[in-house]
Motif scaffolding. Structure first.
Motif, PDB file in Angstrom:
ATOM      1  N   SER A  61     -22.511 -28.535   1.243  1.00 35.64           N
ATOM      2  CA  SER A  61     -22.419 -27.038   0.861  1.00 35.64           C
ATOM      3  C   SER A  61     -22.803 -26.959  -0.328  1.00 35.64           C
ATOM      4  CB  SER A  61     -21.781 -26.244   1.357  1.00 35.64           C
ATOM      5  OG  SER A  61     -21.462 -26.462   2.820  1.00 35.64           O
ATOM      6  N   SER A 105     -21.392 -21.736   3.165  1.00 37.28           N
ATOM      7  CA  SER A 105     -20.253 -22.691   4.311  1.00 37.28           C
ATOM      8  C   SER A 105     -21.079 -22.964   5.749  1.00 37.28           C
ATOM      9  CB  SER A 105     -18.896 -22.377   4.417  1.00 37.28           C
ATOM     10  OG  SER A 105     -18.484 -22.881   5.516  1.00 37.28           O
ATOM     11  N   THR A 110     -14.301 -22.928   5.651  1.00 33.88           N
ATOM     12  CA  THR A 110     -13.643 -23.833   4.364  1.00 33.88           C
ATOM     13  C   THR A 110     -12.231 -23.167   4.287  1.00 33.88           C
ATOM     14  OG1 THR A 110     -15.386 -25.382   5.065  1.00 33.88           O
ATOM     15  CG2 THR A 110     -14.011 -25.347   2.676  1.00 33.88           C
ATOM     16  N   GLU A 246     -19.556 -41.418   3.325  1.00 33.75           N
ATOM     17  CA  GLU A 246     -19.349 -40.546   4.405  1.00 33.75           C
ATOM     18  C   GLU A 246     -19.175 -41.120   5.918  1.00 33.75           C
ATOM     19  OE1 GLU A 246     -19.235 -36.317   5.467  1.00 33.75           O
ATOM     20  OE2 GLU A 246     -21.556 -36.808   4.613  1.00 33.75           O
TER      21      GLU A 246
HETATM   22  C1  F6R Z   1     -20.465 -33.577   4.452  1.00 37.89           C
HETATM   23  C2  F6R Z   1     -19.513 -32.600   5.104  1.00 37.89           C
HETATM   24  C3  F6R Z   1     -18.279 -31.576   4.087  1.00 37.89           C
HETATM   25  C4  F6R Z   1     -18.676 -30.503   4.733  1.00 37.89           C
HETATM   26  C5  F6R Z   1     -17.766 -29.660   3.827  1.00 37.89           C
HETATM   27  C6  F6R Z   1     -18.132 -27.964   3.598  1.00 37.89           C
HETATM   28  O1  F6R Z   1     -21.140 -33.712   5.335  1.00 37.89           O
HETATM   29  O2  F6R Z   1     -19.937 -32.071   6.168  1.00 37.89           O
HETATM   30  O3  F6R Z   1     -18.979 -31.811   2.975  1.00 37.89           O
HETATM   31  O4  F6R Z   1     -20.319 -30.351   3.601  1.00 37.89           O
HETATM   32  O5  F6R Z   1     -16.617 -29.640   4.090  1.00 37.89           O
HETATM   33  O6  F6R Z   1     -17.898 -27.814   5.170  1.00 37.89           O
HETATM   34  P1  F6R Z   1     -19.207 -26.032   5.267  1.00 37.89           P
HETATM   35  O7  F6R Z   1     -20.074 -25.511   4.670  1.00 37.89           O
HETATM   36  O8  F6R Z   1     -18.885 -25.830   6.889  1.00 37.89           O
HETATM   37  O9  F6R Z   1     -18.131 -24.850   4.222  1.00 37.89           O
END
Ligand code: F6R
Length: 366
Positions: A61, A105, A110, A246
């Motif tokens: 994100s 997000s 998060t 990852e």
């Molecule tokens: C990478 C991935 C993580 C999320 C990060 C933020 O593929 O999934 O890096 O992008 O943990 O998560 P959100 O967008 O749910 O806040």
């Protein structure tokens, strides 16, 4: 439930043309030059009078936020800073009621992003959320927002969430550009109809899947990998590297192509695959000379190029084509082959693609 696909990640990669359309639905009227987004309309003055926009997010994100920095500054001429939520919240940031904070997000849960929102609110900033999960904590904690409408994302590696985040952020930037007059009517119309055509181009980009599988087989045993891009495609390089590390556990790094000579070039030898985004619009000639530098050090070059490209084809070991687009919309296309590349490499290495080790889909602890 995987709809005939072997993994959720692959299903979600293939859902992107649809997911992006769902992000437009009810919002984009390209024929009328209109973008409907209630969360922006109701707070237009906050955006237009903002000293700057601060974007906070984590992981993928955060990469979408970096793309948004280019889009907002380029199209809407609003200064933007992009911050890791975890760094922002702990460094006593200078932020006031003249600032707008955009939190991005997928999960909306998060922990660091949520804490950054609370801090910004305490200091009087207007906080806008770009979330995928409806009714999530971040969606509830923000003053206003826009959902990505990507549908549930099950694979831990974020794919369709990323492209739909970029889509929403592009719609926002275009809406603000229209309101502030930073884009001419004709350019705006052009951009909107180009945006409307993006799902079909994503579909086209997906057609390289079989070729990407062949390339993946060549590089599946690599221990390191470098991703390079410039301008709008610099964040795409970061995202490509994150996807690979990852799910395949291959060490990968993304860099702005021009930074290579300030250090990473020392790593290049005949063992090192370098994935270079070299689409025609946006610093093409400069990227071509970066490719020449890699080639003269015997690095292996996998280039993402615009359909019909010949110059890079002559230099690179492999080329993967994406349809032509303006530079500002190119991340929506160049991301696709990088997702597929990491997917196939991870599958070939026997990795658990949908649930990589040590990772959780939403990080609700700091
Ligand atoms: C990478 C991935 C993580 C999320 C990060 C933020 O593929 O999934 O890096 O992008 O943990 O998560 P959100 O967008 O749910 O806040």
């Amino acid at each position: 439930e995987k709809g005939g696909y072997e993994h959720f990640m692959l299903k979600e990669i293939y859902e992107q043309p649809h997911a992006i359309k769902d992000t437009f639905r009810g919002r984009l009227r390209a024929d009328q030059g209109l973008i409907r987004m209630a969360g922006i309309d109701q707070n237009l003055e906050r955006f237009l009078n903002a000293n700057r926009i601060i974007i906070v997010a984590c992981g993928t994100s955060w990469h979408a936020g970096l793309v948004a920095e280019y889009i907002f500054e380029d199209l809407a001429r609003i200064p933007v800073e992009v911050e890791y939520a975890s760094e922002f919240r702990y460094r006593n940031p200078v932020i006031s009621d003249k600032d707008v904070l955009i939190a991005i997000s997928q999960s909306g849960e998060t922990a660091d992003t949520l804490a950054a929102i609370k801090l910004a609110k305490e200091r009087g900033a207007f906080v806008f959320g770009v979330c995928n999960v409806v009714g999530s904590s971040i969606a509830r904690e923000t003053h206003a927002g826009a959902y990505t409408h990507a549908g549930p994302e099950i694979g831990v590696a974020s794919t369709k969430a990323f492209t739909t985040q970029i889509t929403v952020l592009t719609l926002m930037a275009l809406k603000l550009a229209k309101a502030s007059g930073t884009l001419s009517e004709s350019r705006l119309h052009e951009m909107l109809s180009e945006l409307e055509g993006i799902p079909a181009k994503v579909e086209k980009a997906l057609e390289s899947n079989a070729l990407i599988e062949i390339i993946s087989d060549v590089y599946k045993d690599s221990t390191n990998c470098l991703y390079l891009g410039r301008g709008y495609n610099f964040p795409v390089a970061l995202e490509g590297a994150l996807k690979l590390k990852e799910i395949s556990y291959i060490h990968a790094e993304g860099y702005p192509a021009a930074e290579m000579k300030h250090g990473p070039i020392a790593l290049i030898d005949e063992q090192m695959p370098v994935i270079v985004i070299a689409t025609r619009r946006g610093h093409y000639e400069k990227v071509v000379s970066n490719i020449q530098e890699i080639k003269s050090r015997k690095g292996k070059i996998i280039a993402i190029v615009t359909e019909g490209d010949e110059q890079v084809r002559d230099l690179a070991d492999h080329v993967i084509e994406v349809p032509e687009s303006s530079e500002s919309l190119s991340p929506l296309l160049t991301t696709i082959p990088l997702q597929l590349l990491s997917y196939h490499i991870a599958v070939m290495r026997g990795c658990n693609v949908d649930q990589p080790r040590n990772l959780a889909k939403s990080v609700t602890v700091e």
